[in-house]
Scaffold this active site. Sequence first.
Site, PDB file in Angstrom:
ATOM      1  N   LYS A 103       0.772  -1.082   0.067  1.00 37.58           N
ATOM      2  CA  LYS A 103       0.096   0.080  -0.004  1.00 37.58           C
ATOM      3  C   LYS A 103       0.766   1.206  -0.124  1.00 37.58           C
ATOM      4  CE  LYS A 103      -1.698   2.725   2.686  1.00 37.58           C
ATOM      5  NZ  LYS A 103      -1.326   3.916   1.895  1.00 37.58           N
ATOM      6  N   CYS A 136      13.570  10.883   6.908  1.00 35.65           N
ATOM      7  CA  CYS A 136      13.525  10.422   8.324  1.00 35.65           C
ATOM      8  C   CYS A 136      14.670  10.723   8.826  1.00 35.65           C
ATOM      9  CB  CYS A 136      12.947   9.118   8.466  1.00 35.65           C
ATOM     10  SG  CYS A 136      13.917   7.983   7.389  1.00 35.65           S
ATOM     11  N   GLU A 174       9.602   1.272  10.514  1.00 32.91           N
ATOM     12  CA  GLU A 174      10.622   2.097  10.343  1.00 32.91           C
ATOM     13  C   GLU A 174      10.024   3.715  10.517  1.00 32.91           C
ATOM     14  OE1 GLU A 174      13.871   1.785   9.884  1.00 32.91           O
ATOM     15  OE2 GLU A 174      13.873  -0.246   9.124  1.00 32.91           O
ATOM     16  N   GLU A 186       9.345  16.301  14.493  1.00 29.82           N
ATOM     17  CA  GLU A 186      10.264  16.033  13.420  1.00 29.82           C
ATOM     18  C   GLU A 186      10.089  17.357  12.440  1.00 29.82           C
ATOM     19  OE1 GLU A 186       8.936  12.290  11.605  1.00 29.82           O
ATOM     20  OE2 GLU A 186      10.852  12.232  10.730  1.00 29.82           O
TER      21      GLU A 186
HETATM   22  P1  NAD Z   1       2.245   8.645   7.383  1.00 27.60           P
HETATM   23  O1  NAD Z   1       2.521   7.897   8.857  1.00 27.60           O
HETATM   24  O2  NAD Z   1       1.448   9.876   7.382  1.00 27.60           O
HETATM   25  O3  NAD Z   1       2.012   7.666   6.152  1.00 27.60           O
HETATM   26  C1  NAD Z   1       2.718   6.487   6.055  1.00 27.60           C
HETATM   27  C2  NAD Z   1       1.799   5.500   5.313  1.00 27.60           C
HETATM   28  O4  NAD Z   1       1.111   5.099   5.980  1.00 27.60           O
HETATM   29  C3  NAD Z   1       1.237   6.000   3.987  1.00 27.60           C
HETATM   30  O5  NAD Z   1       1.104   5.059   3.183  1.00 27.60           O
HETATM   31  C4  NAD Z   1      -0.227   5.997   4.592  1.00 27.60           C
HETATM   32  O6  NAD Z   1      -1.326   6.191   3.815  1.00 27.60           O
HETATM   33  C5  NAD Z   1      -0.201   5.221   5.541  1.00 27.60           C
HETATM   34  N1  NAD Z   1      -1.148   5.442   6.484  1.00 27.60           N
HETATM   35  C6  NAD Z   1      -1.493   6.529   7.251  1.00 27.60           C
HETATM   36  N2  NAD Z   1      -2.255   6.147   8.300  1.00 27.60           N
HETATM   37  C7  NAD Z   1      -2.713   4.791   8.142  1.00 27.60           C
HETATM   38  C8  NAD Z   1      -3.512   4.046   8.977  1.00 27.60           C
HETATM   39  N3  NAD Z   1      -4.058   4.388  10.136  1.00 27.60           N
HETATM   40  N4  NAD Z   1      -3.535   2.786   9.046  1.00 27.60           N
HETATM   41  C9  NAD Z   1      -2.690   2.155   7.854  1.00 27.60           C
HETATM   42  N5  NAD Z   1      -1.914   2.966   7.036  1.00 27.60           N
HETATM   43  C10 NAD Z   1      -1.763   4.271   7.308  1.00 27.60           C
HETATM   44  O7  NAD Z   1       3.736   9.061   7.021  1.00 27.60           O
HETATM   45  P2  NAD Z   1       4.231   9.919   5.812  1.00 27.60           P
HETATM   46  O8  NAD Z   1       3.670  11.182   6.041  1.00 27.60           O
HETATM   47  O9  NAD Z   1       3.589   9.377   4.472  1.00 27.60           O
HETATM   48  O10 NAD Z   1       5.922   9.871   6.055  1.00 27.60           O
HETATM   49  C11 NAD Z   1       6.837  10.593   6.486  1.00 27.60           C
HETATM   50  C12 NAD Z   1       6.914  10.093   7.716  1.00 27.60           C
HETATM   51  O11 NAD Z   1       7.514   8.584   7.658  1.00 27.60           O
HETATM   52  C13 NAD Z   1       8.083  10.597   8.607  1.00 27.60           C
HETATM   53  O12 NAD Z   1       7.662  10.495  10.203  1.00 27.60           O
HETATM   54  C14 NAD Z   1       9.377  10.116   8.339  1.00 27.60           C
HETATM   55  O13 NAD Z   1      10.341  10.251   9.481  1.00 27.60           O
HETATM   56  C15 NAD Z   1       9.023   8.637   8.202  1.00 27.60           C
HETATM   57  N6  NAD Z   1       9.864   7.846   7.326  1.00 27.60           N
HETATM   58  C16 NAD Z   1      10.593   7.006   8.272  1.00 27.60           C
HETATM   59  C17 NAD Z   1      11.552   6.243   7.705  1.00 27.60           C
HETATM   60  C18 NAD Z   1      12.558   5.317   8.194  1.00 27.60           C
HETATM   61  O14 NAD Z   1      13.015   4.329   7.569  1.00 27.60           O
HETATM   62  N7  NAD Z   1      12.582   5.248   9.397  1.00 27.60           N
HETATM   63  C19 NAD Z   1      11.743   6.442   6.229  1.00 27.60           C
HETATM   64  C20 NAD Z   1      10.961   7.292   5.426  1.00 27.60           C
HETATM   65  C21 NAD Z   1       9.877   8.048   6.245  1.00 27.60           C
END
Ligand code: NAD
Length: 494
Positions: free
Chosen positions: A191, A301, A267, A398
Amino acid sequence: MTIVETDTAQSTRESELLARIPDGLFIGGRWEAGTRDPIEVQDPATGRVIKRIANATPEDGVRALDAAAAAADAWAATAPRVRAEILRRAFDLLQERRDDFALLMTLEMGKPLAEANGEVTYGGEFLRWFSEEAVRISGRFGQNPEGTGTMVVSQRPVGPCYLITPWNFPLAMATRKIAPALAAGCTVVVKPAELTPLTTLFFAQLLADAGVPDGVVNVVQTSTAREVSAPIIADPRLRKLSFTGSTPVGRSLLAQAGQNVLRTSMELGGNAPFVVFDDADLDKAVEGAMLAKFRNIGQACTAANRFIVHESVADEFARRVTEKVEALRIGRGTDDGVTIGPLIDDRAVASMSTLVEDAVSRGARVLTGGSAPEGDGYFFEPTVLVDVQPDSDILREEIFGPILAITTFSTEDEAVTAANSTEYGLVGYVFTQDLARGQRMIDRVDTGMMGLNTGLVSNAAAPFGGVKQSGLGREGGLEGIHEYLSTKYTLIPA
Ligand code: NAD
């Protein structure tokens, strides 16, 4: 800093590429039109809709899991060499289609083309690395201590996996999960983030072209992530959840995964400290800062979030870094010479303004930038803040954007305390020419990864991941494939 005037009209090359991107759900090897209102994907540099694509329902999600479950046994039984060669073909195809993938990422996510190209290289390395790892899955055996039998320890694929990816690295976050899962013999439902789903759809097509059998990889993009994910996570056929995204969403997914005691990899967010000692090579530190802060427009991140600089070099560091920031060129990532693209959406821009206002209200000074330029698209000026006070939101949250916030310290202990004063623990950066001090910092800074005199640590051959609320598990390296394997022990009596 320069704002590059951009021609916002779509070029023929862009239109032709977008027309070639699949617009369906990918389930059981077939592209399916969705049954509900489509997802409208925007170019964040212009705010314009660039493509409308199918939008999965919860029923579509469960059908994708049906397909992954149906394909699971055959894929697990496929010879490792065959799995390896399919992944290697995928790597080769990605090199052939490199320009298309790079342009597509720039169009849907906004990063400058040169960085998008870098992501094709980085993302592709997971395909190559795990094609090599697929044939090295091994176990061990030996006599038991009592001498009454042989203990055999082997590794089996976990089973069907659900992979949820974020928008900031549309290709690499997908390959970093899909490649080890496939190498291990697992089938997957992916997804992607609804803001940047096109790269994953294009990649699913590439995997099919590389010979991935029907049902092994399924893609369900949706505007209702929670509703589509909940039944998949609750389904007893699912055996593993791997998520990259924000810590709050990760927490909620962990709670859901607890119901069926699912294997999970998480992650999550970061709040990286970037510590500069008085003995640091300042040119190197500034170069590292530009990379750690402004790569991906600060939306990583691993982005340096808190610059913790020794008080005796802080003014000089701030002066040099501001000079570099002022030389950045903001614009649409497709335009030549652009080094800073747009943020992902208007909420991200609003959040930058709020963070700057809060920091300034508590005593910070803006050396450059600080606001959103006029015009189309979701841009925010690259910003340098000094005298940032300890209670400022920008040090706790962040940032996920192009703001470089500087605080100072006087002793090594103070630097360690400041670096560790966060619930996150993904990565830390330290600049010092004293190797012993560098080693002490590596030991004392509580993160899963460290960069010593460098602003970039990611590598497919290295274990990527965090401690504390930055997550669980590791992606890449020798460790990455184990997230998709379960250990089986057998006793064979003598
Ligand atoms: P997000 O948590 O809003 O969304 C990530 C994914 O989760 C998306 O596909 C979103 O559609 C899905 N999602 C959101 N709510 C959900 C739910 N309730 N149930 C299931 N899926 C759900 O994050 P984002 O804004 O897309 O990405 C940014 C974040 O990701 C930042 O916090 C960043 O640090 C983190 N990130 C971490 C890493 C790592 O490897 N540690 C790498 C890249 C990004």
